[in-house]
Structure formats: structure tokens, C-alpha cells
Scaffold this motif. Structure first.
Motif, PDB file in Angstrom:
ATOM      1  N   MET A 158     -42.452  -5.979 -54.150  1.00  0.00           N
ATOM      2  CA  MET A 158     -42.575  -7.188 -53.319  1.00  0.00           C
ATOM      3  C   MET A 158     -42.944  -6.796 -51.889  1.00  0.00           C
ATOM      4  O   MET A 158     -42.363  -5.869 -51.319  1.00  0.00           O
ATOM      5  N   VAL A 159     -43.912  -7.493 -51.306  1.00  0.00           N
ATOM      6  CA  VAL A 159     -44.365  -7.194 -49.959  1.00  0.00           C
ATOM      7  C   VAL A 159     -43.381  -7.755 -48.941  1.00  0.00           C
ATOM      8  O   VAL A 159     -42.968  -8.918 -49.029  1.00  0.00           O
ATOM      9  N   ALA A 160     -42.980  -6.924 -47.973  1.00  0.00           N
ATOM     10  CA  ALA A 160     -42.074  -7.376 -46.930  1.00  0.00           C
ATOM     11  C   ALA A 160     -42.707  -8.519 -46.152  1.00  0.00           C
ATOM     12  O   ALA A 160     -43.919  -8.537 -45.924  1.00  0.00           O
ATOM     13  N   ALA A 161     -41.880  -9.455 -45.711  1.00  0.00           N
ATOM     14  CA  ALA A 161     -42.388 -10.649 -45.044  1.00  0.00           C
ATOM     15  C   ALA A 161     -43.213 -10.332 -43.799  1.00  0.00           C
ATOM     16  O   ALA A 161     -44.278 -10.933 -43.598  1.00  0.00           O
ATOM     17  N   PRO A 162     -42.788  -9.393 -42.921  1.00  0.00           N
ATOM     18  CA  PRO A 162     -43.624  -9.103 -41.737  1.00  0.00           C
ATOM     19  C   PRO A 162     -45.004  -8.560 -42.105  1.00  0.00           C
ATOM     20  O   PRO A 162     -45.991  -8.882 -41.431  1.00  0.00           O
ATOM     21  N   ILE A 163     -45.069  -7.743 -43.166  1.00  0.00           N
ATOM     22  CA  ILE A 163     -46.364  -7.210 -43.591  1.00  0.00           C
ATOM     23  C   ILE A 163     -47.230  -8.340 -44.141  1.00  0.00           C
ATOM     24  O   ILE A 163     -48.429  -8.436 -43.832  1.00  0.00           O
ATOM     25  N   ALA A 164     -46.638  -9.204 -44.952  1.00  0.00           N
ATOM     26  CA  ALA A 164     -47.383 -10.334 -45.508  1.00  0.00           C
ATOM     27  C   ALA A 164     -47.922 -11.230 -44.402  1.00  0.00           C
ATOM     28  O   ALA A 164     -49.072 -11.684 -44.453  1.00  0.00           O
ATOM     29  N   ARG A 165     -47.109 -11.474 -43.370  1.00  0.00           N
ATOM     30  CA  ARG A 165     -47.568 -12.324 -42.264  1.00  0.00           C
ATOM     31  C   ARG A 165     -48.714 -11.660 -41.505  1.00  0.00           C
ATOM     32  O   ARG A 165     -49.662 -12.327 -41.078  1.00  0.00           O
ATOM     33  N   SER A 166     -48.652 -10.342 -41.339  1.00  0.00           N
ATOM     34  CA  SER A 166     -49.704  -9.650 -40.588  1.00  0.00           C
ATOM     35  C   SER A 166     -51.048  -9.725 -41.294  1.00  0.00           C
ATOM     36  O   SER A 166     -52.097  -9.622 -40.646  1.00  0.00           O
ATOM     37  N   LEU A 167     -51.030  -9.913 -42.615  1.00  0.00           N
ATOM     38  CA  LEU A 167     -52.263  -9.950 -43.404  1.00  0.00           C
ATOM     39  C   LEU A 167     -52.634 -11.359 -43.863  1.00  0.00           C
ATOM     40  O   LEU A 167     -53.608 -11.527 -44.605  1.00  0.00           O
ATOM     41  N   ALA A 168     -51.896 -12.357 -43.420  1.00  0.00           N
ATOM     42  CA  ALA A 168     -52.065 -13.705 -43.960  1.00  0.00           C
ATOM     43  C   ALA A 168     -53.455 -14.278 -43.734  1.00  0.00           C
ATOM     44  O   ALA A 168     -53.974 -15.021 -44.577  1.00  0.00           O
ATOM     45  N   ASP A 169     -54.068 -13.944 -42.614  1.00  0.00           N
ATOM     46  CA  ASP A 169     -55.358 -14.543 -42.275  1.00  0.00           C
ATOM     47  C   ASP A 169     -56.512 -13.547 -42.339  1.00  0.00           C
ATOM     48  O   ASP A 169     -57.583 -13.791 -41.778  1.00  0.00           O
ATOM     49  N   VAL A 170     -56.297 -12.433 -43.019  1.00  0.00           N
ATOM     50  CA  VAL A 170     -57.298 -11.377 -42.999  1.00  0.00           C
ATOM     51  C   VAL A 170     -58.566 -11.804 -43.738  1.00  0.00           C
ATOM     52  O   VAL A 170     -58.510 -12.509 -44.755  1.00  0.00           O
ATOM     53  N   GLN A 171     -59.715 -11.424 -43.194  1.00  0.00           N
ATOM     54  CA  GLN A 171     -61.004 -11.707 -43.816  1.00  0.00           C
ATOM     55  C   GLN A 171     -61.509 -10.454 -44.529  1.00  0.00           C
ATOM     56  O   GLN A 171     -61.470  -9.368 -43.957  1.00  0.00           O
ATOM     57  N   PRO A 172     -61.986 -10.600 -45.766  1.00  0.00           N
ATOM     58  CA  PRO A 172     -62.565  -9.436 -46.439  1.00  0.00           C
ATOM     59  C   PRO A 172     -63.961  -9.144 -45.892  1.00  0.00           C
ATOM     60  O   PRO A 172     -64.800 -10.043 -45.770  1.00  0.00           O
ATOM     61  N   GLY A 173     -64.211  -7.919 -45.527  1.00  0.00           N
ATOM     62  CA  GLY A 173     -65.528  -7.545 -45.010  1.00  0.00           C
ATOM     63  C   GLY A 173     -65.424  -6.781 -43.711  1.00  0.00           C
ATOM     64  O   GLY A 173     -64.424  -6.869 -42.981  1.00  0.00           O
ATOM     65  N   SER A 174     -66.461  -6.015 -43.405  1.00  0.00           N
ATOM     66  CA  SER A 174     -66.471  -5.149 -42.237  1.00  0.00           C
ATOM     67  C   SER A 174     -66.450  -5.944 -40.938  1.00  0.00           C
ATOM     68  O   SER A 174     -67.270  -6.847 -40.726  1.00  0.00           O
ATOM     69  N   PHE A 175     -65.538  -5.583 -40.067  1.00  0.00           N
ATOM     70  CA  PHE A 175     -65.480  -6.170 -38.730  1.00  0.00           C
ATOM     71  C   PHE A 175     -66.791  -5.948 -37.988  1.00  0.00           C
ATOM     72  O   PHE A 175     -67.291  -6.828 -37.286  1.00  0.00           O
ATOM     73  N   TRP A 176     -67.379  -4.751 -38.133  1.00  0.00           N
ATOM     74  CA  TRP A 176     -68.589  -4.408 -37.389  1.00  0.00           C
ATOM     75  C   TRP A 176     -69.773  -5.299 -37.777  1.00  0.00           C
ATOM     76  O   TRP A 176     -70.637  -5.582 -36.942  1.00  0.00           O
ATOM     77  N   LEU A 177     -69.817  -5.696 -39.035  1.00  0.00           N
ATOM     78  CA  LEU A 177     -70.939  -6.513 -39.506  1.00  0.00           C
ATOM     79  C   LEU A 177     -70.707  -8.005 -39.289  1.00  0.00           C
ATOM     80  O   LEU A 177     -71.633  -8.810 -39.429  1.00  0.00           O
ATOM     81  N   ASP A 178     -69.479  -8.391 -38.950  1.00  0.00           N
ATOM     82  CA  ASP A 178     -69.126  -9.799 -38.797  1.00  0.00           C
ATOM     83  C   ASP A 178     -69.369 -10.227 -37.352  1.00  0.00           C
ATOM     84  O   ASP A 178     -68.455 -10.400 -36.551  1.00  0.00           O
ATOM     85  N   THR A 179     -70.640 -10.385 -37.019  1.00  0.00           N
ATOM     86  CA  THR A 179     -71.008 -10.766 -35.654  1.00  0.00           C
ATOM     87  C   THR A 179     -72.230 -11.673 -35.709  1.00  0.00           C
ATOM     88  O   THR A 179     -73.146 -11.442 -36.523  1.00  0.00           O
ATOM     89  N   PRO A 180     -72.266 -12.705 -34.881  1.00  0.00           N
ATOM     90  CA  PRO A 180     -73.393 -13.643 -34.936  1.00  0.00           C
ATOM     91  C   PRO A 180     -74.719 -13.032 -34.509  1.00  0.00           C
ATOM     92  O   PRO A 180     -75.780 -13.579 -34.816  1.00  0.00           O
ATOM     93  N   ASP A 181     -74.687 -11.900 -33.807  1.00  0.00           N
ATOM     94  CA  ASP A 181     -75.957 -11.294 -33.382  1.00  0.00           C
ATOM     95  C   ASP A 181     -76.399 -10.163 -34.313  1.00  0.00           C
ATOM     96  O   ASP A 181     -77.210  -9.324 -33.913  1.00  0.00           O
ATOM     97  N   ARG A 182     -75.898 -10.155 -35.528  1.00  0.00           N
ATOM     98  CA  ARG A 182     -76.422  -9.209 -36.504  1.00  0.00           C
ATOM     99  C   ARG A 182     -77.912  -9.494 -36.704  1.00  0.00           C
ATOM    100  O   ARG A 182     -78.316 -10.652 -36.897  1.00  0.00           O
ATOM    101  N   PRO A 183     -78.756  -8.481 -36.658  1.00  0.00           N
ATOM    102  CA  PRO A 183     -80.202  -8.738 -36.768  1.00  0.00           C
ATOM    103  C   PRO A 183     -80.576  -9.394 -38.086  1.00  0.00           C
ATOM    104  O   PRO A 183     -79.942  -9.155 -39.131  1.00  0.00           O
ATOM    105  N   ALA A 184     -81.590 -10.219 -38.038  1.00  0.00           N
ATOM    106  CA  ALA A 184     -82.119 -10.822 -39.266  1.00  0.00           C
ATOM    107  C   ALA A 184     -82.741  -9.738 -40.137  1.00  0.00           C
ATOM    108  O   ALA A 184     -83.230  -8.721 -39.637  1.00  0.00           O
TER     109      ALA A 184
END
Length: 463
Positions: free
Chosen positions: A1-27
Motif C-alpha cells: 500500500m502506498v503511503a498517503a504522503p507519497i500518493a498525494r505527491s503523485l496525485a496530479d502527475v502527468q505522464p511524459g517528459s517535462f522537457w517536451l511538454d512546452t508550447p514552444d516545441r518546434p513544429a
């Protein structure tokens, strides 16, 4: 079972690279539009391929170069790594000295020169990738790890040993017992480095096509090489393969690498109070000394990237998108993060991702040619390729030219690693090695018979 603080820290996590998640990624650039010819065809739009294309044009501006990318520039390892741009081309000093003791000093000098040339190229082409010479700290979190952190050459101005008081004064973690500082390492935004290299390639006349997988490689009857794609063929005098973890077009080399999956978390931006709580004002990259090690660094907007430790090999040795996300590993990484920085309890993670690393048994790149020297390849960077891929690009171009250079005379360049066995032996061997490395970490670094046997055979596996 995942501890509650760990679960909360990951509750809103997005799958995918942070570096690629930017609006100015080239077309995306258009795919290949029918058959074409060129002097040099480069396969792969990551660092290896991009450096090869750019350096090829710098060596000969009249050379017609085409770069073919199966997906998008920088979408794979080059756009989702930690951004550690290290001088080492041997995956660290220990690995280099063990394998090539008589030429290590030359390898180290080449690596430092290579990193200087990357910094110069970033400035010359105006690549905005947050290149910073922050240095890198390797920290001991167990007493048995401390002695190994003293520099091999105490007079080297690029290295230093920090005791417990010094490292904790710099970065406020209760887990640190000592540290080794390597002042040469730089940090970059890895995706922006790839995008900037692609722009630089186009500035000097490289033709880049995306969404164009290369499916075949064959000698042409009259000389040269033909690449097959679903959108047409490319006839080239020479070909450079920068496909790394993906199945090589030179089939005989496929057992020289296996894909091992590494996973990463990135936090939300830290507040000023949170930044004060951890210190770390000089923003060095950090890695710990265990076999199963973590690596971490700050981003330009005050987040912490936290990765490593739980390297995963999947049965069959295939690259699959579904392997990129592993919640159990994210939970483990989050637990370790808060053990290292307990003062950051309550901080949340915004991104979680994984990706395949092209691991080989000697733990650093290998090189070679095929089709009568008309095709060159470099692969096996094993997770430390941000800078070393540029060295690999120079090696491939030297090999294609048939040139006798300082690089091509290196034993490192003239030899290949021991191949991995086919399944089920590969899975059994890698699984046994991972278990043994974890056991060594729990037993003050003592290596069992399995690891000692691998050491004698010159084989390696690590996180």
C-alpha cells in the motif's frame, strides 16, 4: 500500500517528459517526399545523428547531407534524459581506467576537449538550451562509499573531495556523508539542445525529414548505399547510423545492446522558502554512489528532476511505448526523494516518465563500419550520451573517411563489447545482476560471486 504522503505527491502527475511538454516545441518538419540522393545519409534525429550531420557539414560545407528521423527530432532519449552533459566518454573514470588503463589519460583529455567544443558550438549557433557549467557532485550516503570519493589526482583543479560538513553546508540533506566534485560537468535542457542542433544543421544546409522510418539498408550495385523507406529511397555514398537503442540496421550488432528502462520525476517549482531549506545555491548536478543510484538536478524554473535507481529490463529486449510509464517506480522514486530532502514534504510532482537506454556490456559507446566501410555506427552510450554522442559523431565521420586519427587509433574505438546472449539467457543474466547489485548496496558494497565473475570477464550492468 502506498503511503498517503507519497500518493498525494503523485496525485496530479502527468505522464511524459517535462522537457517536451512546452508550447514552444518546434513544429514537425515534413517527411521524405519521394526518392532522393545525397553524399551522406544520417539515420536518427537524436544527438548522435544531429552532431554527425552538423560536423559533416562543418568538415565539408559542399557535402550534401540528409538526416532521416522516424518520429520527431529529440523525441526519444535526447528529449527525456536528465540533461547531464559530462566530459567523460567512458561512462566515468572508474570504468575507463578499468577497461583502458594505458590510454585513459588520453580518453579523459579527449572528453574534456569534446565538452569544451560543445560549449563553443552552443554559443556559436545561438542554441538556447540553458547550458551551465555547474559541475557535478557524487555523494556518499553510506560510510563505506566515502573513501572512493577522493580524487585519483589530488592536484587536478577540476576535482575536489568534500567532507560531511562541507557537502551538508552546500546541499542540506541529512543523508550526505561526503562528496566528490567534478567541476567539468555541464547541465542542459536536453530537448532544447536537440532542437537547437536541428536548427544549426539547417543553417548549414542539412536536409532534415521527420516521420520517415528507415526500413532497409543495402549496397548499391554501382557503389554506395540505398536506404528504404515507405516514402521513397535515399541513395547515398555513405551512411551514419545514430539509432542507438532501436534495432540496428546492421543486424550483426543487435546483440551488442539491450534496452534498459530508466524513470524520472520532476517536481513543481520550489518556493523561495523551499529553496532556502535545501541550499544547493550553485545548482550542481548530483548523483549518489550506490550501484542503484539516483541522479538529480535543478531546472531553470526551480524544479527538481529526480531519476534513476530502478533500471528495468523487460523480457524480450524490445522497445515498447507501454514500458515508459511504471507507477511502482514513480512511487519508489518519490519515497527516496523525500528521504533525501525531508524538509520538502508536501511538494508535488508534475511529470513522470521513462525511456529506454542503449546499454552495452562495457558501459560506454562502441563503434564500427559495415558494407565495405560505407556505413558507420555508434551505439551503447548507456545513459551518458549527452556529450559523448558528439565524440561518437566524430568517430563515425573519421571511419567513413578512412582516416587515421587520434580517435580511430584508440583501443576503445577499435574494439567491440561482448554481446548479450539471446533470450532467455539475457533476461536471466540481467535479472541476476540487478539482484546482486541491490544486494551489494545492502552489504556495504561487497560483491557476490556472480558480480566478481562479471568483473573478471569485463562485463557490466548498472542503474
Amino acid at each position: 500500500m502506498v503511503a498517503a504522503p507519497i500518493a498525494r505527491s503523485l496525485a496530479d502527475v502527468q505522464p511524459g517528459s517535462f522537457w517536451l511538454d512546452t508550447p514552444d516545441r518546434p513544429a514537425a518538419r515534413p517527411p521524405l517526399a519521394g526518392s532522393t540522393t545525397c553524399d551522406l545519409a544520417v539515420v536518427g534525429g537524436g544527438y548522435s545523428g544531429l552532431w554527425t550531420a552538423l560536423l559533416a557539414k562543418e568538415r565539408d560545407p559542399e557535402r550534401d547531407v540528409v538526416l532521416l528521423e522516424a518520429d520527431r527530432i529529440g523525441w526519444a532519449a535526447s528529449g527525456r534524459n536528465g540533461g547531464f552533459c559530462a566530459a567523460s566518454i567512458t561512462h566515468g573514470e572508474a570504468n575507463g581506467r578499468e577497461r583502458w588503463p594505458h590510454e585513459y589519460d588520453r580518453l579523459a583529455a579527449i572528453g574534456r576537449r569534446n565538452l569544451d567544443e560543445i560549449e563553443e558550438a552552443v554559443a556559436r549557433y545561438g542554441i538556447r538550451c540553458d547550458f551551465e557549467r555547474t559541475g557535478e557532485l557524487t555523494v556518499a550516503t553510506e560510510a563505506y562509499q566515502v573513501d572512493a570519493l577522493h580524487p585519483t589526482d589530488p592536484d587536478d583543479p577540476e576535482e575536489a573531495f568534500w567532507d560531511r560538513e562541507r557537502i551538508r553546508a552546500e546541499v542540506h540533506s541529512p543523508t550526505y556523508l561526503a562528496a566528490h566534485l567534478d567541476r567539468t560537468t555541464a547541465l542542459v535542457d536536453p530537448a532544447r539542445l536537440a532542437w537547437g542542433l536541428a536548427d544549426a544543421c539547417q543553417q548549414v544546409g542539412v536536409r532534415i525529414v521527420e516521420h520517415t522510418p528507415v526500413t532497409g539498408l543495402a549496397k548499391r550495385p554501382g557503389g554506395g548505399v540505398q536506404l528504404s523507406t515507405a516514402r521513397g529511397t535515399v541513395d547515398a555514398r555513405h551512411v551514419a547510423l545514430g539509432t542507438n537503442v532501436f534495432p540496428s540496421l546492421v543486424k550483426r550488432t543487435r546483440l551488442l545492446t539491450v534496452p534498459v528502462y530508466d524513470h524520472v520525476l520532476v517536481t513543481e517549482p520550489l518556493s523561495e522558502a523551499q529553496r532556502d531549506a535545501i541550499g544547493w545555491a550553485d545548482r550542481q548536478g548530483i548523483g549518489d554512489s550506490a550501484n542503484q543510484f539516483h541522479y538529480y538536478r535543478q531546472t531553470s524554473d526551480h524544479r527538481i528532476l529526480w531519476g534513476g535507481y530502478d533500471a528495468i529490463y523487460h523480457w524480450g529486449g524490445r522497445v515498447r511505448d507501454r514500458y515508459d510509464h511504471r507507477p511502482a517506480t514513480s512511487e519508489l522514486l518519490a519515497e527516496h526523494f523525500f528521504a533525501t530532502f525531508p524538509q520538502l514534504e508536501g511538494l508535488r510532482f508534475t511529470h513522470a516518465w521513462g525511456g529506454a537506454i542503449d546499454t552495452c556490456t562495457r558501459f560506454c559507446a562502441f563503434f564500427g563500419t559495415a558494407l565495405d566501410g560505407q556505413v558507420a555506427y555508434a551505439a551503447g552510450f548507456t545513459g551518458l550520451g549527452v556529450a559523448a554522442t558528439r565524440f561518437g559523431a566524430d568517430v563515425m565521420l573519421d571511419l567513413l573517411a578512412g582516416a587515421d586519427t587520434e580517435r580511430t587509433r584508440l583501443t576503445m574505438v577499435r574494439t567491440l563489447p561482448v554481446p548479450f546472449p539471446p533470450e532467455p539467457l539475457a533476461w536471466a543474466g540481467i535479472t541476476a545482476t540487478r539482484w546482486s547489485l541491490a544486494q551489494a548496496d545492502r552489504d556495504e558494497g561487497r560483491r557476490n560471486l556472480w558480480l566478481r565473475t562479471l568483473d573478471r570477464l569485463g562485463l557490466g550492468f548498472d542503474s
